[in-house]
Design an enzyme around this catalytic site. Sequence first.
Site, PDB file in Angstrom:
ATOM      1  N   THR A 352       0.848  -1.182   0.000  1.00  0.00           N
ATOM      2  CA  THR A 352       0.000   0.000   0.000  1.00  0.00           C
ATOM      3  C   THR A 352       0.884   1.233   0.000  1.00  0.00           C
ATOM      4  O   THR A 352       2.070   1.145   0.263  1.00  0.00           O
ATOM      5  CB  THR A 352      -0.880  -0.031   1.278  1.00  0.00           C
ATOM      6  OG1 THR A 352      -1.603  -1.256   1.303  1.00  0.00           O
ATOM      7  CG2 THR A 352      -1.837   1.115   1.369  1.00  0.00           C
ATOM      8  N   GLY A 435      -0.637  -3.502   5.614  1.00  0.00           N
ATOM      9  CA  GLY A 435      -1.635  -4.511   5.918  1.00  0.00           C
ATOM     10  C   GLY A 435      -1.847  -4.686   7.408  1.00  0.00           C
ATOM     11  O   GLY A 435      -2.291  -3.797   8.120  1.00  0.00           O
TER      12      GLY A 435
END
Length: 538
Positions: A352, A435
């Site tokens: 991410t 995560g």
Amino acid sequence: MSSTRWSEAVSRRGMVCAPHRLASEAGVAALRDGGNAIDAAVAAAITIAVVYPHMNGIGGDSFWLIYDAAHGRLRGLNAAGRSAAGVDADWYRRTFGDSIAPRGGPAALTVPGTVAGWWSAHVESRESLGSPLPWPALLEHAVAHARDGFEVSDGQRRVTALAAPLFAGGVADEVRRSFWPIFHPDRLRGGRFVQPDLARTLAWIADGGADEFYRGGLGQRIAAAAGALGSPLRAEDFAEHRAEWVDPLRIAYRGGEAVSLPPPTQGFAALAILGLLDGFDVGTLDDADHVHLVVEATKVAFEDRDRWLADPDVVSVPVATCLEGARLARRRERISMARAMPVDGTAADGDTIAIVTADAVGNAACLIQSIYHEFGAAVVAGETGVLLQNRGCFFSLDPAHPNALAPRKRTAHTLIPSMYLVDGRPRFVYGTMGGEGQPQTQAALVTRLVDRGHGIQAAVEAPRWLLGRTWGETTRALRLEARFPESVIEALRARGHDALTVEPWSDLMGHAQVIEIGADGTIRGASDPRADGAALGL
């Protein structure tokens, strides 16, 4: 304050922190052209979708927190896509058994939501904040980098090497045909990384906005190409997608408020960790006690997350109960400073990016953008250059699970943009990738900033830890960066933690970005040396 590898950036006019320098530069350019913090975030987000393709992209999802200083309003934006209307959960169970395979066309089963997020944030900036910047201006840097190329980052090289199985024999044919020609390691060996198909797609979006991506000819081409790869997505799924404004979640912490997003994100778990810690004098603890306490609070908070997190439009998620003060006080009693609890629960992977921005009048934004695993589903939608996410493989194939796969449903999400407010205004704007590690890194940041008196760059750089797995690993151990003293590692092992050391500056610990907005209007920015970014002030 201890010395840091990187210096804090300081400004009174605006700040952008992102894990790739080109994204920070695009955001600062938007500020320089008269834009606000939301414009800067949009420009940086679109740019990083081009220059950090292993972590995020146009085919992924995003979540936002936006503070409008003029109206004193904090809003959340959910730009996550739903599963295809025609998804057949029984077929997935017959084909994959217990869990959905993370690569290939069937893994690309949710609509890419992030373009709708960019567009909705842009409309908010124009209509509520009075931005003069037109939509095409926010895409100029991204289009140029896709068309003309850019120097590949150390992070992309590192992750590409770690993803070697994606480039080995035995991968799905659709991965070999669509993914290899763009992202194969051979393409990193010389020259600039050019993505002409993606450049054309971004140019179409610059002309037609989000409607072109979801309801225009481009959206139809993406959907048709996805279907040809084995995805259940169809043009109708794209056409129905909209980003949604939501009310953020809040919890009191040390005289201020920590703020995150509601389900389907794990934001309530991040806030629950802080709610549990609020009953301890975190500022007086030594390093071993500090790590132990946050890890134990994480275990307690993750029990609720793993039990209930799902799409609140489909399943009731008792967020208010999870964050209720009396209940947190009872659950706090389970934490022993002398002994570690067993590790349980389901891990949440994810690669991410986080971007944070602020401007001179007090507007601020935090966004998290992702394609889930590194390189997502590892399939590219035809000649559009759109690398499709595999966020849908986080759905459970157990029909009794709250996060069970079903048509038109959002899966549970790890993405949690966050802020810490004092007197109703942002003091710290912070986010990270990672995560399972996102709530843990956020707890490390907040306790170091609010309780332990660290400066923002020192808080970002201080050695971190990770309980559980991420980046596709199977271990549930407590990993700690090797910069922790051996005495801390041994003290944690003595309490029952399965403590392991990893490299001193580990990608496993996420790539954090933080902005501090002082009461006097000074804006300070910190970016993580674990990534390839920068904190840049105007």
